[in-house]
Design an enzyme around this catalytic site. Sequence first.
Site, PDB file in Angstrom:
ATOM      1  N   ASP A 137      -5.826   3.088 -11.068  1.00 32.47           N
ATOM      2  CA  ASP A 137      -7.054   3.869 -10.954  1.00 32.47           C
ATOM      3  C   ASP A 137      -6.736   5.331 -11.266  1.00 32.47           C
ATOM      4  O   ASP A 137      -5.577   5.704 -11.425  1.00 32.47           O
ATOM      5  CB  ASP A 137      -7.698   3.706  -9.579  1.00 32.47           C
ATOM      6  CG  ASP A 137      -6.768   4.112  -8.446  1.00 32.47           C
ATOM      7  OD1 ASP A 137      -5.758   4.796  -8.710  1.00 32.47           O
ATOM      8  OD2 ASP A 137      -7.052   3.764  -7.302  1.00 32.47           O
ATOM      9  N   SER A 138      -7.749   6.153 -11.347  1.00 30.02           N
ATOM     10  CA  SER A 138      -7.549   7.534 -11.795  1.00 30.02           C
ATOM     11  C   SER A 138      -7.088   8.472 -10.695  1.00 30.02           C
ATOM     12  O   SER A 138      -6.642   9.582 -10.961  1.00 30.02           O
ATOM     13  CB  SER A 138      -8.857   8.083 -12.371  1.00 30.02           C
ATOM     14  OG  SER A 138      -9.812   8.274 -11.334  1.00 30.02           O
ATOM     15  N   GLN A 147     -21.386   5.951 -13.373  1.00 29.09           N
ATOM     16  CA  GLN A 147     -21.848   6.439 -12.079  1.00 29.09           C
ATOM     17  C   GLN A 147     -23.387   6.426 -12.072  1.00 29.09           C
ATOM     18  O   GLN A 147     -23.999   5.794 -12.903  1.00 29.09           O
ATOM     19  CB  GLN A 147     -21.268   7.824 -11.802  1.00 29.09           C
ATOM     20  CG  GLN A 147     -19.768   7.840 -11.578  1.00 29.09           C
ATOM     21  CD  GLN A 147     -19.346   7.144 -10.289  1.00 29.09           C
ATOM     22  OE1 GLN A 147     -20.165   6.860  -9.393  1.00 29.09           O
ATOM     23  NE2 GLN A 147     -18.055   6.860 -10.167  1.00 29.09           N
ATOM     24  N   ASP A 169     -11.348  -5.603  -7.600  1.00 23.40           N
ATOM     25  CA  ASP A 169     -10.165  -5.269  -6.809  1.00 23.40           C
ATOM     26  C   ASP A 169     -10.611  -4.787  -5.444  1.00 23.40           C
ATOM     27  O   ASP A 169     -11.717  -4.272  -5.287  1.00 23.40           O
ATOM     28  CB  ASP A 169      -9.341  -4.162  -7.483  1.00 23.40           C
ATOM     29  CG  ASP A 169      -9.890  -2.778  -7.153  1.00 23.40           C
ATOM     30  OD1 ASP A 169      -9.348  -2.117  -6.252  1.00 23.40           O
ATOM     31  OD2 ASP A 169     -10.891  -2.365  -7.778  1.00 23.40           O
ATOM     32  N   CYS A 200      -6.671 -26.000   2.085  1.00 26.37           N
ATOM     33  CA  CYS A 200      -5.855 -25.095   1.270  1.00 26.37           C
ATOM     34  C   CYS A 200      -4.478 -25.708   1.047  1.00 26.37           C
ATOM     35  O   CYS A 200      -3.883 -26.266   1.970  1.00 26.37           O
ATOM     36  CB  CYS A 200      -5.727 -23.740   1.964  1.00 26.37           C
ATOM     37  SG  CYS A 200      -4.691 -22.547   1.072  1.00 26.37           S
ATOM     38  N   CYS A 210      -1.814 -23.881  -0.180  1.00 31.39           N
ATOM     39  CA  CYS A 210      -0.832 -22.813  -0.373  1.00 31.39           C
ATOM     40  C   CYS A 210       0.418 -23.086   0.466  1.00 31.39           C
ATOM     41  O   CYS A 210       0.433 -23.933   1.363  1.00 31.39           O
ATOM     42  CB  CYS A 210      -1.439 -21.447  -0.029  1.00 31.39           C
ATOM     43  SG  CYS A 210      -1.542 -21.063   1.732  1.00 31.39           S
ATOM     44  N   CYS A 268      -0.166 -22.830   4.332  1.00 25.50           N
ATOM     45  CA  CYS A 268      -0.888 -23.940   4.952  1.00 25.50           C
ATOM     46  C   CYS A 268      -0.091 -25.240   4.910  1.00 25.50           C
ATOM     47  O   CYS A 268      -0.319 -26.140   5.729  1.00 25.50           O
ATOM     48  CB  CYS A 268      -2.248 -24.118   4.270  1.00 25.50           C
ATOM     49  SG  CYS A 268      -3.390 -22.762   4.629  1.00 25.50           S
ATOM     50  N   HIS A 301      -1.650 -16.058   2.359  1.00 20.89           N
ATOM     51  CA  HIS A 301      -2.765 -17.013   2.376  1.00 20.89           C
ATOM     52  C   HIS A 301      -4.060 -16.378   1.871  1.00 20.89           C
ATOM     53  O   HIS A 301      -4.779 -16.985   1.059  1.00 20.89           O
ATOM     54  CB  HIS A 301      -2.982 -17.559   3.785  1.00 20.89           C
ATOM     55  CG  HIS A 301      -4.255 -18.329   3.923  1.00 20.89           C
ATOM     56  ND1 HIS A 301      -4.414 -19.631   3.483  1.00 20.89           N
ATOM     57  CD2 HIS A 301      -5.469 -17.951   4.415  1.00 20.89           C
ATOM     58  CE1 HIS A 301      -5.660 -20.027   3.697  1.00 20.89           C
ATOM     59  NE2 HIS A 301      -6.316 -19.025   4.267  1.00 20.89           N
TER      60      HIS A 301
END
Length: 371
Positions: A93-94, A189, A266, A304, A306, A309, A335
């Site tokens: 990001d800026s 904006q 994000d 799940c 993963c 889990c 997770h």
Amino acid sequence: MSFEYKLKKNCCDTKARVGELSTPHGKIDTPIFMPVGTKATVKSMSPEELEEIKSQIILSNTYHLYLRPGHELIEEAGGLHEFMNWEHPILTDSGGFQVFSLGDLNEITEKGVTFQSHLDGSKHFISPEKSIEIQMSLGADIIMAFDECAPYPAKRDYVKNSLERTTRWLERCIAAHTRDDQALFGIMQGGMYRDLREESAQQITQFDLPGYAIGGLSVGEPKEEMLEVLDYAPDLLPEDKPRYLMGVGTPFDLFEGVMRGVDMFDCVFPTRIARNGAVFTSHGRITIRNAKFKKDFTPLDHECDCYVCNNYTRGYIRHLIKRNEILGLRLTTYHNLYFLLDMMEKIRQAIKEDRFLEYRAQFYKKYGLEE
């Protein structure tokens, strides 16, 4: 330029779409959620673990890396990819949002922003040119133009002046940017004012950039107002360029953004709540700290698959979190990120098969969300 966006599929009954972003460090399937590695690390996650959960791109923060350890040091190390041992795409990001929200703001002028560091009170100045200088040193694949993010609520005159300054700053960012292996995105904006959003979009799209972001949302406004803006804002941006909604990361936000034509997201939300013991599950969010999970020897989420889990129980993870053990927050973070990235993969597949609304309805019903 080694950056290209291909629109591959439009949803038959919504604005949802599937695309592919090509960058110097690999391709990204969209729509995508980007885990946030603010200080050149996604908190508690190793790069190898991020690869395991199929993170295609991560985000790092210009403001924080400028303050510590400094962009010159990172450039000397070979750039962010080398510095943090991450060989896949990175977006920075800026620094604008953090300058306005974290620093003790002294002065906004046409030249830039003078502020005091939230770390030690030292005084700094960031201009559009300085932001681009920092981001070129960091070497991310996608970088953001320096913009002024108006607060919520804000009066119309303030928002109009802010968006016009953002456009002027964008022009200076473009002039300062000299790396052809980076894609510079502009930021829309305009606050909650539709005509100002339209004005901002017209101004920034005249520069024909590789991609565009929707800024100034998720800054404290009611969810209904955010959705009202999203009903039209993505349509103001080119169809053949990626559209990035900055700073949202709940399952609801991602579904609703995708449905309205957004490609990239994000947020620190999933990792932040994980460190406080809150986790996503197929049947809604739970707080693993709660006493009712003390003797619960089942996975965080039965649906799940993963690593967490498959290997650990709610009762054990609760014990770790309650005792402030590092492993506990590592497991909840792993997770939560897996949950969102897996959800996004299923969203992409649903769009390809023209059943996005069906999948959304099924997810919402189980998760406890209202359509």
